[in-house]
Design an enzyme around this catalytic site. Structure first.
Site, PDB file in Angstrom:
ATOM      1  N   HIS A  75     -63.936  -7.204  47.795  1.00 51.08           N
ATOM      2  CA  HIS A  75     -63.622  -5.975  47.183  1.00 51.08           C
ATOM      3  C   HIS A  75     -64.925  -5.180  47.254  1.00 51.08           C
ATOM      4  CE1 HIS A  75     -65.559  -7.947  43.243  1.00 51.08           C
ATOM      5  NE2 HIS A  75     -65.915  -6.725  43.282  1.00 51.08           N
ATOM      6  N   ASP A 120     -60.547 -12.993  47.295  1.00 48.44           N
ATOM      7  CA  ASP A 120     -61.527 -12.011  47.329  1.00 48.44           C
ATOM      8  C   ASP A 120     -62.674 -12.611  48.095  1.00 48.44           C
ATOM      9  OD1 ASP A 120     -62.937  -9.807  46.587  1.00 48.44           O
ATOM     10  OD2 ASP A 120     -63.159 -10.093  44.593  1.00 48.44           O
ATOM     11  N   SER A 213     -70.994  -8.652  41.194  1.00 47.11           N
ATOM     12  CA  SER A 213     -69.867  -9.114  42.406  1.00 47.11           C
ATOM     13  C   SER A 213     -70.302  -9.828  43.438  1.00 47.11           C
ATOM     14  CB  SER A 213     -69.036  -7.894  42.616  1.00 47.11           C
ATOM     15  OG  SER A 213     -68.194  -7.355  41.398  1.00 47.11           O
TER      16      SER A 213
END
Length: 263
Positions: A75, A120, A213
């Protein structure tokens, strides 16, 4: 869907810098007060990299898994125009011996879904290899059958926000110790969004947050830090009472091995 903040070691790594064993030892103060994290010891998480765009803006973390490869979250939307910065601790300092590495190829897991945030994971092939040193080396990868049970105390690191409403991210690399949760326990917070390619940690007074992230969730196995999760998503306010959700690396290892073998 709540506004989610989309947040086997290789022999080629060489004996001098084996995977998962930092030359500079990390010091984790247990379940410390990255939201409610603490500054890391400089250089003690040598696989942690910063992904930066061409303006030098840090937008995601990642982990070196060899001199040539970095793993991050799908992502994050990494492009070959972005760079990998290794050996960094203080993003506000010009004194550090950092390595700015160009990206040759981006391999996003083809099963990644932005709607479910399943699978992911992205692999980055570096254009020039990282030079391993005291402050730059690889994390170990788990094997597909490794088990990291609920309750295991692990660590996550990153330059993400230390408060969800903070204007900027911290300069210094943050770290936090946090326990793994079972998926059954995690579903009490997140329901059906939790799948078997995710693993949860936290809800213990610490949390990953925006900017973390793609970075690592690492647990110790046989004395070496092993990549168990990739920071993926969680509470849109980075609540420290909600578990953070990470891509479950053991489930993604077959895909990783396939890409590495073919490239």
């Amino acid at each position: 869907m709540a506004s989610l903040w989309l947040l086997s070691c290789f022999s080629l790594v060489g004996a001098a810098f084996g995977c998962g064993v930092p030359a500079i030892h990390p010091v984790l103060s247990g379940l410390s007060r990255i939201v409610n994290g603490e500054d890391a010891v400089p250089g003690s998480w040598p696989w942690q990299v910063s992904l930066q765009d061409k303006t030098g803006f840090h937008f995601c973390g990642g982990s070196l898994i060899s001199e040539d490869w970095v793993v991050t979250a799908a992502h994050c939307g990494v492009r070959t125009s972005d760079v990998v910065v290794a050996g960094e601790f203080d993003q506000g300092s010009d004194e550090e011996n950092i390595q700015v590495l160009k990206i040759a190829k981006v391999f996003k897991n083809p099963k990644f879904s932005i709607l479910t945030v399943n699978n992911d994971i992205t692999l980055l092939k570096l254009a020039t290899p990282a030079r391993f040193s005291q402050t730059v080396s690889a994390v170990c990868l788990p094997s597909a059958d490794d088990d990291f049970p609920a309750g295991t105390l692990c660590a996550t690191t990153g330059w993400g926000k230390t408060k969800y409403n903070a204007n900027k991210t911290p300069d210094k690399l943050q770290q936090a110790a946090l326990p793994l949760l079972s998926n059954a326990e995690c579903k009490k917070s997140w329901g059906r969004r939790i799948t078997d390619v995710m693993i949860c940690a936290g809800a213990s007074g610490v949390s990953s947050c925006m900017g973390d992230s793609g970075g690592p969730l690492v647990c110790q196995k046989d004395g070496a830090w092993t990549l168990v999760g990739i920071v993926s998503w969680g509470s849109d306010t980075c609540s420290t009472s909600s578990p953070g959700v990470y891509a479950r690396v053991t489930k993604l290892i077959p895909w990783v091995q396939k890409i590495l073998a073919a490239n």
